[in-house]
Design a protein around this motif. Structure first.
Motif, PDB file in Angstrom:
ATOM      1  N   LYS A 158      27.228   8.870  59.152  1.00  0.00           N
ATOM      2  CA  LYS A 158      27.546   8.272  60.453  1.00  0.00           C
ATOM      3  C   LYS A 158      26.307   8.131  61.329  1.00  0.00           C
ATOM      4  N   ILE A 159      25.406   9.116  61.287  1.00  0.00           N
ATOM      5  CA  ILE A 159      24.236   9.068  62.176  1.00  0.00           C
ATOM      6  C   ILE A 159      22.927   8.928  61.389  1.00  0.00           C
ATOM      7  N   SER A 160      23.029   8.643  60.092  1.00  0.00           N
ATOM      8  CA  SER A 160      21.839   8.459  59.237  1.00  0.00           C
ATOM      9  C   SER A 160      20.863   9.622  59.393  1.00  0.00           C
ATOM     10  N   SER A 161      21.376  10.837  59.225  1.00  0.00           N
ATOM     11  CA  SER A 161      20.566  12.038  59.397  1.00  0.00           C
ATOM     12  C   SER A 161      20.134  12.605  58.052  1.00  0.00           C
ATOM     13  N   ALA A 162      18.818  12.638  57.816  1.00  0.00           N
ATOM     14  CA  ALA A 162      18.292  13.203  56.575  1.00  0.00           C
ATOM     15  C   ALA A 162      18.576  14.691  56.503  1.00  0.00           C
ATOM     16  N   THR A 163      18.549  15.366  57.654  1.00  0.00           N
ATOM     17  CA  THR A 163      18.791  16.815  57.676  1.00  0.00           C
ATOM     18  C   THR A 163      20.225  17.141  57.265  1.00  0.00           C
ATOM     19  N   ILE A 164      21.200  16.423  57.823  1.00  0.00           N
ATOM     20  CA  ILE A 164      22.600  16.692  57.487  1.00  0.00           C
ATOM     21  C   ILE A 164      22.892  16.288  56.045  1.00  0.00           C
ATOM     22  N   LYS A 165      22.313  15.185  55.596  1.00  0.00           N
ATOM     23  CA  LYS A 165      22.500  14.779  54.194  1.00  0.00           C
ATOM     24  C   LYS A 165      21.893  15.813  53.248  1.00  0.00           C
ATOM     25  N   ALA A 166      20.776  16.430  53.666  1.00  0.00           N
ATOM     26  CA  ALA A 166      20.177  17.486  52.847  1.00  0.00           C
ATOM     27  C   ALA A 166      21.112  18.686  52.769  1.00  0.00           C
TER      28      ALA A 166
END
Length: 398
Positions: A158-166
């Motif tokens: 939803k927010i294109s977050s590399a940290t959350i995807k990691a």
């Protein structure tokens, strides 16, 4: 459950471009991660200590490190959401990359320590007591981590977050690790084989792999990775859709954090057009791109002569020469300077960023091909790098 959490804890959740909404998504994901991982960690460490299982305790410590990583992410999202100031005019969004970097390093350290501990149990095995309670805790952990991985994935997208995807990828790896521990317990209960230390090593290796993967994903934007193709295509189509823009080149996109883009581009317009009208067109495009694409765009105006038959003929000739050398090459800023004894063809050649041939060798090839076409023609070539690796077709080279 995921939609329930988003709707109840993320205010204005639909406006993902808003920095405050983005921070709220990040904060929510971090708090949920802290709560879930602490519960799972305490359960596993308690059961592992009670029944002397190094693999279960290792899995519990892994969850504890995940909780610590969520704390780091929470702090990162709080800082990254701060507005720009005089010392940081582009904002603080890149802090999110740094928190992901810390997260990856922390996971590597945990994996290394668990690898040492598990290896020692292989060398000096101790009796492990297995029970139904241990299996129940592990089964609950698998279900909880599957949900948490999906939860992170939805918010990260939803927010294109590399940290959350990691964090989503890390949770998915945790599921694999916990499944291995669960199977080892079942095997030990059924056969009496003592493989707890070996499974602990496998869990540690999964943790190390997860840490390396997270670091790889985070280092790419920190080092300056290629912008996403969809973003580049969107910008090109948007700019070229305006009447009066003949072609674009030298598009460069800079990332100052997730969804924080600054771009520059050269736009070609008819040289006979009134300069004030062309400037007004450029201003409108810059404002529209900022509003519609959320990109801070600066456009450089390039006037192009389009109604000179001889120049158009020379432009087409030169374009064919360049394409014959390599169809990945494009040309722009073509000018002609005529003299009594020779004619200078002045232009820039755009090459892909990973183009192998040296610039001076490419220039010599072009100069030679131009002279073979006409000995009185001299090519004055500037080689540009294409930093977005897309091909923009120039209608004036046909």
């Amino acid at each position: 459950m995921t939609n329930f959490i988003i709707k109840n804890f993320v205010k204005n959740y639909y406006n993902v471009r808003d920095p405050e909404v983005r921070k709220s998504y990040g904060t929510t994901s971090s708090i949920v991660g802290i709560i879930v991982n602490i519960i799972l960690s305490l359960s596993k460490i308690s059961v592992g200590a009670m029944f002397n299982s190094i693999s279960v305790m290792a899995d519990g410590v892994n969850n504890l490190s995940d909780a610590g990583s969520s704390v780091i992410s929470l702090v990162g999202f709080k800082i990254s959401g701060k507005p720009a100031d005089k010392d940081h005019p582009f904002g603080h969004a890149r802090i999110e990359y740094l928190t992901g970097l810390i997260l990856g390093i922390a996971i590597l350290l945990v994996g290394y320590e668990l690898l040492k501990t598990s290896f020692m149990k292989v060398i000096n095995p101790e009796k492990t007591i297995y029970s139904t309670a241990m299996l129940i805790v592990l089964a609950i952990s698998i279900g909880g981590k599957l949900w948490l991985s999906r939860f992170y994935s939805v918010l990260g997208d939803k927010i294109s977050s590399a940290t959350i995807k990691a964090s989503s990828a890390d949770s998915r790896n945790d599921v694999i690790a916990t499944c291995a521990v669960f199977l080892s317990a079942v095997v030990a209960m059924g056969t009496g084989l003592e493989i707890d230390g070996y499974i602990g090593i496998l869990v540690a290796l999964f943790i190390l792999y997860s840490g390396v993967s997270i670091l790889r994903d985070i280092l790419n934007p920190l080092l300056g990775e290629m912008p996403e193709t969809d973003l580049v295509d969107m910008l090109e189509k948007k700019i070229l859709s305006y009447e009066g823009i003949l072609n674009i080149h030298d598009l460069v996109v800079h990332n100052y954090g997730p969804n924080r883009y600054f771009a520059t581009v050269h736009a070609e317009v008819n040289a006979k057009e009134d300069i004030l009208k062309s400037h007004d067109l450029i201003d409108n495009i810059e404002r529209d791109v900022a509003r519609d694409c959320d990109v801070n765009l600066v456009i450089h105006l390039d006037p192009i002569i389009t109604d000179d038959a001889e120049i158009n003929k020379l432009r087409c000739m030169t374009g064919k020469i360049i394409r014959a050398i390599d169809d990945k090459l494009t040309m722009h800023d073509f000018r002609v300077v005529r003299g009594d004894t020779h004619t200078n063809l002045i232009f820039d050649v755009l090459v892909p960023v990973d183009y192998d041939e040296a610039a001076d060798m490419l220039v010599k090839k072009i100069e030679k091909a131009v002279r073979e076409e006409n000995p009185t023609f001299y090519a004055v070539v500037t080689v540009d790098r294409n930093y977005v690796s897309t091909y923009v077709n120039n209608p004036y080279l046909k």
